[in-house]
Design a protein around this motif. Structure first.
Motif, short mmCIF file in Angstrom:
data_model
loop_
_atom_site.label_atom_id
_atom_site.label_comp_id
_atom_site.label_asym_id
_atom_site.label_seq_id
_atom_site.Cartn_x
_atom_site.Cartn_y
_atom_site.Cartn_z
N PRO A 190 0.82 -1.15 -0.05
CA PRO A 190 0.01 0.04 0.12
C PRO A 190 0.80 1.38 0.10
O PRO A 190 0.40 2.34 -0.84
N ALA A 191 2.05 1.24 0.45
CA ALA A 191 2.88 2.47 0.71
C ALA A 191 3.40 2.65 -0.40
O ALA A 191 3.88 4.00 -0.86
N PHE A 192 3.45 1.93 -1.58
CA PHE A 192 3.94 2.13 -2.80
C PHE A 192 3.12 2.01 -4.05
O PHE A 192 3.12 2.80 -5.17
N ASP A 193 1.93 1.23 -3.95
CA ASP A 193 1.17 0.63 -4.94
C ASP A 193 0.53 2.17 -5.57
O ASP A 193 0.25 1.98 -6.77
N TRP A 194 0.26 2.97 -4.87
CA TRP A 194 -0.53 4.30 -5.22
C TRP A 194 0.34 5.17 -6.08
O TRP A 194 -0.33 6.21 -6.83
N TRP A 195 1.58 4.99 -6.21
CA TRP A 195 2.46 5.97 -7.02
C TRP A 195 3.54 5.52 -7.77
O TRP A 195 4.21 6.19 -8.69
N VAL A 196 4.03 4.38 -7.35
CA VAL A 196 5.17 3.59 -8.17
C VAL A 196 5.14 3.48 -9.69
O VAL A 196 5.78 4.14 -10.46
N SER A 197 3.81 2.93 -10.01
CA SER A 197 3.44 3.04 -11.58
C SER A 197 3.49 4.08 -12.30
O SER A 197 4.11 4.33 -13.18
N TYR A 198 3.08 5.25 -11.65
CA TYR A 198 2.82 6.63 -12.18
C TYR A 198 4.35 7.16 -12.53
O TYR A 198 4.72 7.79 -13.41
N THR A 199 5.04 6.98 -11.41
CA THR A 199 6.46 7.56 -11.13
C THR A 199 7.34 7.17 -12.49
O THR A 199 8.17 7.80 -13.30
N LEU A 200 7.20 5.66 -12.51
CA LEU A 200 8.22 4.94 -13.50
C LEU A 200 7.88 5.37 -15.05
O LEU A 200 8.68 5.45 -15.86
N LYS A 201 6.44 5.57 -15.40
CA LYS A 201 6.14 6.08 -16.45
C LYS A 201 6.45 7.61 -16.90
O LYS A 201 6.71 7.69 -18.08
N LYS A 202 6.74 8.27 -15.87
CA LYS A 202 6.88 9.59 -16.16
C LYS A 202 8.20 10.12 -15.56
O LYS A 202 8.69 11.02 -15.48
N ARG A 203 9.17 8.91 -15.90
CA ARG A 203 10.37 9.28 -15.12
C ARG A 203 11.21 10.44 -15.85
O ARG A 203 11.95 11.13 -14.88
#
Length: 660
Positions: A337-350
């Motif tokens: 839960p601490a990573f799920d809400w933001w990690v995928s978005y961050t890697l797409k917009k790295r």
């Protein structure tokens, strides 16, 4: 009080109201000459508007702007008299059903129909029940018996120089000079060989006869001392004081927090506060969504300087989002839960994120290379590790200054029911110019119930008024003097009714309950209390507040040398004072009697409100004053130079041409 069935604990409010009534009532006293006491004392016609409409403990309705539909915004309260310290002339002190005071100008009495309405009567009975539960038993005739033989208590006078039960500070002349050296035990990145390494300053270089080499100076450029620095590999090297100071400042932000660059993330952990997978989803506005939280997660980070520390995920996510996201994927924890809400978005917009984020992380554990404690026990542990008393001395110095703000209760004695408990704690800092350790005891004002703006708002002089005052000083050939009030808030009584439990910094008084009697840093009303107290001082010195700027104080004056008549000014910006007069030091000395100034703060101005203040002579020979942001401009230029050096392979700013 007996007739109105008031709680006994409100006797002081009732006594204050009775005093106001008598001071505004015509009495059969010859010396009054037919006037009321208020008029005789003040010289102004007494105004009875605030006391003519309502009586003690009368039912009223006040407007509560925070009440939400369908609750009624008109709330019941009891009228306790006018409020002379808070709000405007018609502001009243009201007692709410929770036993707390409210200061309002928008209120009214109950109509006859409202007072006889069964629903309203039931509401008033419930109100009285809650007040009885909160404030205790009601007043009785036996509480005010004329036959009561009560002696006035006699207390021992407070001695300012008794040390407050704490051990006195050691004499600096009797101590080892290195014990008070602000560079010793600091950690700083220094050039060592062909790279920058983190080293610890272990002591000052001594001559063969044991004497310290070099002389100290407040200006680091003129400081000739030499220090021994120990590196992690055990190698010891010598560095000049100005080299250490230069690297301290170069590696910190404007607040003194050291900048470090992330090398890699090597480990992670979580505690019981971390959100579990089953609790990840929440419902907001009827829709199911992921909980946005990083609570409970810590990451072990290795920095470029070779050090390793544990940091909160919430902070690293902001400074190094891409690195943290990649680490989460490599460790297969991206679905937590601490990573799920933001990690995928961050890697797409790295790519876009990398260019926008400043990946320099400001460590909060050190400042200018000096370890910062968060607790008193931690400060003492650092002193023990370093073999000095720098943090302990800072704590003792602060507690000696703030002890006047507390009234200790006897063991087993309870705080009055109308007082609210508040937490207080010590915060620590390092001064930028001298690296001196500093401790400040503050109240956690955000834990209190919200106070009205009339109780907390404190105005300050405007910058336009400062510029106009400096112009008048130049036109009338007047002096400009400045000063700074020492321990400003501790000079004034506190407005709130609050108490606290003493912590370890109180020494033998640890664990005792104490009532705050002076304003303390962190309190909601501290600035307003100081401003009001300073206003009383200015009135007593014959100054009048300007109608256009109430923190600009003025009074007529005459210069003895030439008989020139003008207005002299005092400008107040909280505890910063600026005086425009032909004899400014005399005014500052008079204020100093009521509000002690910081040593050496009285005199000619250097910095005022963050700007460089100095007299200048224009090309036409006219004298004037200059307010310059040169300090901030120089810092901005330095930051740009560092950015170009780092990001553009050593490129530098173009220097201004020298002429021709």
């Amino acid at each position: 009080m007996v007739k109105t069935k008031s709680p006994k604990v409100l006797w002081d409010d009732c006594l204050e109201y009775e005093a106001v009534l008598r001071s505004h009532t015509a009495l059969n006293i010859y010396g009054l000459q037919g006037e009321v006491p208020e008029t005789v004392v003040t010289g102004q016609t007494a105004d009875i508007s605030a006391i003519a409409e309502f009586s003690w403990y009368q039912w009223v309705l006040y407007y509560d702007e925070k009440a939400q539909y369908p609750d009624d915004k008109q709330k019941l309260a009891r009228w306790l008299g006018p409020s002379f310290e808070v709000g405007s002339a018609l502001c009243a002190k009201l007692l709410k059903e929770n036993g707390q005071y409210a200061y309002r100008t928008t209120y009214r009495g109950l109509t006859e129909d409202e007072a006889n309405d069964p629903a309203r009567i039931k509401e008033m009975e419930a109100f009285d029940g809650k007040i009885l539960e909160k404030l205790g038993e009601l007043a009785d005739t036996k509480d005010f018996s004329e036959e009561m033989d009560v002696e006035t208590p006699v207390y021992e006078p407070y001695e300012d120089d008794d040390g407050g039960g704490m051990e006195p500070l050691p004499d600096r002349d009797d101590a080892d000079p290195e014990q008070f050296d602000n560079y010793v035990n600091s950690e700083v990145l220094l050039p060592h060989g062909d790279q920058m390494k983190s080293g610890k300053v272990v002591g000052q270089k001594r001559a063969a006869d044991g004497t310290l080499k070099g002389n100290a100076n407040t200006n680091p450029i003129l400081d000739t001392r030499t220090y021994r620095v120990e590196f992690p590999d055990g190698v010891e090297a010598e560095y000049a004081a100005n080299t250490i100071a230069e690297n301290m400042w170069a590696q910190c932000d404007l607040e003194g927090n050291p900048y470090v660059l992330l090398d890699s993330i090597v480990d992670h952990t979580r505690d019981g506060h971390a959100v579990k997978k089953a609790d990840q989803m929440i419902v907001l506005n009827g829709r199911s969504t992921k909980r946005k939280t990083t609570k409970g997660w810590m990451l072990c980070v290795q920095w470029k300087d070779g050090t390793t520390t544990w940091e909160r995920l919430s902070e690293l996510k902001e400074s190094n989002p891409v690195e943290v996201a990649k680490y989460a994927v490599s460790c297969e924890i991206q679905n937590e839960p601490a990573f799920d809400w933001w990690v995928s978005y961050t890697l797409k917009k790295r790519d876009r994120i990398i260019s926008a984020v400043n990946n320099r992380y400001a460590k909060r554990t050190h400042k200018f290379g000096i370890e910062l404690p968060k607790l008193v026990a931690e400060a003492r542990r650092i002193d023990k590790k370093n073999g000095d008393n720098l943090w302990e001395d800072a704590i003792r110095k602060e507690m000696k200054a703030v002890e006047v703000a507390f009234k200790y209760l006897d063991d087993g004695e309870r705080a009055p029911p109308t007082y609210q408990q508040i937490r207080c704690h010590m915060i620590f800092d390092v001064k930028m110019d001298t690296f001196q350790r500093k401790a400040r005891y503050v109240a956690q004002g955000n834990s209190m119930t919200e106070a009205p703006a009339t109780l907390t708002y404190a105005s300050v002089v405007s910058r336009e008024s400062v510029r106009i005052a400096l112009t008048l000083a130049a036109l009338n050939d007047l002096e400009v003097k400045t000063s700074d009030v020492a321990n400003a808030f501790l000079q004034v009584p506190v407005l709130e009714k609050i108490w606290t439990i003493c912590g370890p910094e109180f020494g033998p008084n640890e664990g005792r309950k104490a009532i705050l009697v002076r304003a303390l840093y962190g309190l909601c009303s501290a600035s307003a209390a100081f401003r009001n107290h300073m206003a009383d001082c200015m009135n007593s010195l014959g100054f009048k507040s300007c109608l256009a700027d109430q923190d600009l104080w003025l009074r007529p004056a005459t210069r003895k040398e030439d008989g020139h008549q003008y207005m002299e000014y005092v400008l107040l910006y909280v505890d910063d004072i600026l005086v425009v007069s032909h004899d400014g030091m005399t005014i500052l000395n008079k204020i100093d009697r009521f509000f002690p100034m910081k040593p050496d703060s009285k005199g000619d101005p250097d910095m005022y409100l963050g700007a460089k203040l100095r007299p200048v002579t224009l090309p036409n020979g006219v004298n004037s004053w200059s307010l310059s942001p040169s300090k901030y401009v120089q810092e901005a230029v330095r930051n740009v130079k560092e950015y170009l050096q780092r990001e553009y392979d050593g490129r530098t700013l173009v220097q201004r041409g020298s002429g021709a």
